[in-house]
Design an enzyme around this catalytic site. Structure first.
Site, PDB file in Angstrom:
ATOM      1  CB  CYS A   1       3.921   9.769  -8.143  1.00  0.00           C
ATOM      2  SG  CYS A   1       2.140  10.185  -9.048  1.00  0.00           S
TER       3      CYS A   1
ATOM      4  NE  ARG B   1       6.649  10.276 -11.069  1.00  0.00           N
ATOM      5  CZ  ARG B   1       7.992   9.833 -11.123  1.00  0.00           C
ATOM      6  NH1 ARG B   1       9.206  10.505 -11.348  1.00  0.00           N
ATOM      7  NH2 ARG B   1       8.278   8.404 -10.950  1.00  0.00           N
TER       8      ARG B   1
ATOM      9  CD  GLU C   1      -3.617   5.257  -5.432  1.00  0.00           C
ATOM     10  OE1 GLU C   1      -4.143   5.974  -6.450  1.00  0.00           O
ATOM     11  OE2 GLU C   1      -3.025   5.826  -4.632  1.00  0.00           O
TER      12      GLU C   1
HETATM   13  N1  ARG Z   1      -2.532   5.533  -1.859  1.00  0.00           N
HETATM   14  C1  ARG Z   1      -3.058   6.273  -1.068  1.00  0.00           C
HETATM   15  C2  ARG Z   1      -4.584   5.941  -0.774  1.00  0.00           C
HETATM   16  O1  ARG Z   1      -5.043   4.873  -1.248  1.00  0.00           O
HETATM   17  C3  ARG Z   1      -3.114   7.561  -1.741  1.00  0.00           C
HETATM   18  C4  ARG Z   1      -1.907   7.968  -2.385  1.00  0.00           C
HETATM   19  C5  ARG Z   1      -1.792   9.001  -3.476  1.00  0.00           C
HETATM   20  N2  ARG Z   1      -2.612   8.453  -4.625  1.00  0.00           N
HETATM   21  C6  ARG Z   1      -2.936   9.203  -5.663  1.00  0.00           C
HETATM   22  N3  ARG Z   1      -3.583   8.624  -6.771  1.00  0.00           N
HETATM   23  N4  ARG Z   1      -2.626  10.526  -5.780  1.00  0.00           N
HETATM   24  O2  ARG Z   1      -5.363   6.727  -0.076  1.00  0.00           O
END
Ligand code: ARG
Length: 363
Positions: free
Chosen positions: A61, A64, A240
């Site tokens: 992560c 953090r 992401e």
């Molecule tokens: N990578 C994942 C997604 O796109 C989420 C993982 C956790 N990500 C976060 N920013 N807490 O759905």
């Protein structure tokens, strides 16, 4: 129950919380509780601290820095599937708020000897269904969730409308009973339609994403106790969504159509059409979340924050273990400071772990 794990955690807790009181008294209590019941019960403060440190110890992560601010919803008294469903929906509402996302964890009943706690099959509380055509290929939705979609259908889910963004029901297993299907009410699911600040056609692609990623299939391990059902969330980093969920060829695979609309030459890799389309998708994601008033960060900001976190941890006399392959963002890596160094990748405890499935159901 490993009494040594319990002792290690309590030592950590009392070292990092000097005002907590007498370690030795607590150790005697816990030892005798383990001897008679085969497990022990965390105090509310121990649980909250354990959950926060599990985040601090999440090597993958990048976010953090704010580990201390994790909100902990102690729902250890809830061990039935219906109760879990209700509390998951409440988690979504509280974590989402009006778009100012709050990092939150809800902790349900732990595993006890002869009495496993509840489990959620979904990887996240909000997941889009992936529908297969006759040949098994995914024809609509998120191919990353096609297996879960199949399972939900076998369990009797007929709710999907067949769109690219149907929210799957929660599949919750508890108390040795068949899994419960629980639909997530629409008003608990904040979504952001993706538009581009300079290309009006972008909105026509119909792309969208949900505001909150709530990981729901990892076990929170604290001092030898397993909490298999402990959904937790932070907020999104744009890549992401823009560089993985929407762009990966085995996910929504949107780069070819975006490149075409941009008028790029897609006949050769070396025109860098993928790279150029990728940038625009990520601009669109960040822009859309910001317009919608939903918390999101970009990878440059988050990388800098991670380096401050690392330095702060080192000043506190701790190392900050990290997994380079996950910390480094999936685009423009070398423009972020996290790229240009190595990390120690040791697994500390408390932690979030993915257990090989111990299930009543062989799915
Ligand atoms: N990578 C994942 C997604 O796109 C989420 C993982 C956790 N990500 C976060 N920013 N807490 O759905």
């Amino acid at each position: 129950m490993d009494a040594l794990e319990a002792e290690k955690f309590l030592r950590l807790y009392y070292t990092e919380n000097p005002s907590a009181g007498d370690l030795w008294r607590r150790l005697r209590q816990v030892t005798s509780e383990i001897a008679t019941t085969g497990t022990y019960t965390h105090t509310a403060d121990e649980l909250a601290y354990g959950a926060r440190v599990a985040w601090r110890n999440s090597n993958r992560c990048i976010g953090r820095l704010y580990w201390k601010s994790l909100r902990v919803r102690d729902r250890r008294q809830v061990d039935g599937a219906e109760g879990v469903a209700v509390e998951c929906v409440e988690h979504l509402r509280e974590a989402t708020g009006d778009g100012r996302i709050r990092p939150t964890i809800t902790v349900f009943a732990p595993d006890r000897p002869g009495r496993p706690g509840p489990r959620i099959w979904n990887g996240q509380l909000i997941r889009y269904a992936g529908y297969r055509g006759a040949d098994g290929d995914v024809v609509a939705g998120d191919p990353g969730n096609a297996d879960l979609t199949d399972k939900a259908r076998r369990l009797g889910w007929f709710g999907g409308r067949g769109t690219h963004f149907d929210v799957l029901p929660l599949v919750i297993e508890a108390q040795g009973k068949p899994p419960l299907l629980a639909s997530v009410p629409g008003d608990a699911v904040l979504e952001v339609p993706i538009a581009h600040p300079s290309y009006p056609w972008f909105a026509e692609l119909g792309l969208r994403w949900h505001a909150v990623p709530v990981i729901s299939n990892m076990c929170l391990e604290v001092g030898g106790v397993c909490y298999p059902c402990a959904p937790f969330n932070g907020w999104y980093m744009g890549t992401e969504i823009g560089a993985r969920n929407l762009a990966d060829t085995d996910r929504y695979n949107c780069l070819p159509v975006v490149a075409e609309r941009l008028g790029l030459d897609t006949s050769h890799d070396r025109t860098l059409w993928k790279d150029r389309a990728l940038v625009e998708v990520n601009v669109a994601v960040l822009h859309s979340f910001e317009q919608a008033g939903v918390t999101i960060t970009d990878h440059h900001t988050e990388a800098r924050r991670f380096i401050s976190h690392l330095e702060r941890e080192e000043r506190s006399g701790r190392t900050c273990p990290a997994d380079w392959t996950w910390i480094v963002p999936p685009m423009s890596s070398s423009t972020t400071p996290v790229f240009h160094r190595y990390y120690e990748d040791t697994q500390l405890s408390p932690a979030f772990v993915q257990h090989p499935r111990k299930s009543y159901y062989d799915w």
